[in-house]
Design an enzyme around this catalytic site. Structure first.
Site, PDB file in Angstrom:
ATOM      1  N   ASP A  71       0.856  -1.180   0.000  1.00 37.34           N
ATOM      2  CA  ASP A  71       0.000   0.000   0.000  1.00 37.34           C
ATOM      3  C   ASP A  71       0.893   1.231   0.000  1.00 37.34           C
ATOM      4  OD1 ASP A  71      -1.978   1.894   0.394  1.00 37.34           O
ATOM      5  OD2 ASP A  71      -3.084   0.658   1.827  1.00 37.34           O
ATOM      6  N   ASP A  77      -3.067   2.435  -6.034  1.00 34.90           N
ATOM      7  CA  ASP A  77      -2.001   2.505  -5.031  1.00 34.90           C
ATOM      8  C   ASP A  77      -1.909   1.280  -4.127  1.00 34.90           C
ATOM      9  OD1 ASP A  77      -4.398   3.084  -3.721  1.00 34.90           O
ATOM     10  OD2 ASP A  77      -3.352   4.211  -2.166  1.00 34.90           O
ATOM     11  N   GLU A  78      -2.556   0.182  -4.515  1.00 33.01           N
ATOM     12  CA  GLU A  78      -2.518  -1.009  -3.674  1.00 33.01           C
ATOM     13  C   GLU A  78      -2.430  -2.252  -4.536  1.00 33.01           C
ATOM     14  OE1 GLU A  78      -5.710  -1.746  -0.913  1.00 33.01           O
ATOM     15  OE2 GLU A  78      -5.952   0.419  -0.684  1.00 33.01           O
TER      16      GLU A  78
END
Length: 397
Positions: free
Chosen positions: A14, A107-108
């Site tokens: 993350d 973003d993960e």
DNA sequence: TCTGGGGTCCTAGGACCC
DNA sequence: TCTGGGGTCCTAGGACCC
């Protein structure tokens, strides 16, 4: 080498304050002051750096509230092209370690490194290698959670933030999970949390102790089972490596909040056309068409409704989607002031070659051809270059 | 001048079919 | 004169995620 991570081949990576971190690469002089991405007129905060978070600013918060908490915060506009570009590079780095990468959002990502040990070392070594690579290549930090299951890895990365790593080995899962508030569980949001609290279930341990049939009665069949498994750290969710042609998006939509609420039907029809144009252009680029057109209407008091209609044949034609959206809207017979409208096409499937073209009448075939011409022009000259005539001259609502 | 925009999945009722 | 009983599709709403 045993560093305690051998039983934890599932990684959740993350990025820390992703949008803010990417935006700050262009503004190194701002790293130590509160910075907010998004949160403009009628908008919400998309991301905030850690100095801003220390003042209580959170993503999802309205821009107005963020400004109240910290009037001196610097506000940056989101640059999604930059975010997407960094995201693509980061995902590529992940794939150097394993093909089993699920890009969960920009973003993960979830990674399964169970097959990478011989070449890359233990899961923990892999996590640290990835963190170093991303920092060197992108000048942003990330946090990694390692566990034997996807959901526990997800919790672990949250606890590792910012710029950290946390391993939760299988034998420590229960002692880690059970004291947590139920709201910490992946999939338990504000509503479910409040409901469970009212039922006397405050911690994950409380939920775990409830017999499964009782739990299912409380929250429904599917969520009951899911919650039970989450509470014992036994959920079997596996990675979905990447949506492919066999597994296309199920729906595509676009929506927009007006800068001022409006009850003007002409303004609303024009907005529906803008949205239908955006959605169908994306559908055609992805080679998808769908049978169900849905609209979403949010009134000024924030009550929101949806209306949908399923046609016998799928379409990706702008004028057809727009016409259906207008029909659905007019069937509401509303004169109330409207804050937001949205258009979505559901039940997407790969477009069936030219089959439907042959069945179409000349008029429809004409529209489909017109769409393709518009797409080609847009691809050459940019998305705004070619628009339906009614979108010219009208002031943006 | 509170409250974005992109999605996914589940539920529940009614229609309809066998 | 029998309050069956699945299964699927459609619609609307809701919860959740980032």
């Amino acid at each position: 080498m045993n560093d305690g991570s051998l039983g934890c081949p599932l990684l959740h990576v993350d990025m820390d304050a992703f949008y803010a971190s990417v935006a700050l690469r262009e503004h190194p002089e701002l790293v130590d002051v509160p910075v907010v991405v998004g949160g403009g007129h009628r908008g919400v905060v998309l991301s905030a750096n850690y100095p801003a978070r220390r003042l209580g600013i959170r993503s999802g918060m309205s821009g107005t509230e963020a400004a109240r908490l910290c009037p001196q915060a610097v506000r940056l506009a989101p640059d999604f092209e930059a975010f997407e570009s960094v995201s693509r590079s980061v995902m590529e780095t992940f794939r150097q370690v394993t093909p089993l990468v699920e890009a969960y959002s920009l973003d993960e990502a979830f990674l399964d490194v169970s097959g990478s040990r011989r070449e890359r070392g233990t899961p923990l070594q892999i996590a640290e290698w990835l963190r170093a690579r991303i920092h060197d290549e992108q000048q942003i930090t990330c946090s990694v959670g390692l566990a034997a299951s996807v959901s526990v890895a997800k919790l672990a990365s949250r606890r590792a933030k910012p710029d950290g790593v946390l391993v939760i080995p299988p034998e420590r899962v229960i002692e880690y999970l059970h004291p947590l508030d139920v709201g910490e569980l992946f999939g338990v949001g504000a509503k479910t949390r409040a409901r469970l609290h009212r039922l006397g279930l405050e911690t994950v341990g409380d939920v775990a102790k409830i017999p499964l049939p009782t739990l299912r009665q409380m929250v429904g069949q599917a969520s009951g089972l899911h919650l039970h498994q989450l509470a014992w750290g036994t959920d079997r969710r596996t990675l979905v490596p990447r949506r492919s042609d066999d597994d296309p998006e199920r729906s595509m939509g676009a929506e927009e909040t007006f800068s001022r609420d409006t009850a003007d039907p002409a303004v609303i029809r024009r907005e529906l056309l803008r949205l239908a144009t955006r959605v169908t252009r994306r559908m055609r680029r992805a080679g998808l068409s769908g049978r169900t057109v849905a609209i979403r209407v949010r009134y000024s008091d924030f009550t929101t409704l949806t209306r949908s209609h399923t046609a016998p044949d799928p379409t990706d034609v702008t004028s057809e989607v727009h016409a259906e959206a207008v029909r659905l809207f007019e069937a509401l017979r509303t004169t109330r002031r409207i804050r937001l409208v949205g258009v979505r096409v559901e039940g997407l499937r790969p477009r069936a070659g030219t089959q439907r073209q042959l069945e179409l009448g000349a008029r429809e075939r004409g529209w489909a051809e017109a769409d393709r011409a518009v797409d080609a022009a847009a691809a050459r000259f940019g998305g705004g270059a070619v628009r339906p005539a009614t979108l010219f001259g009208g002031s943006r609502p």
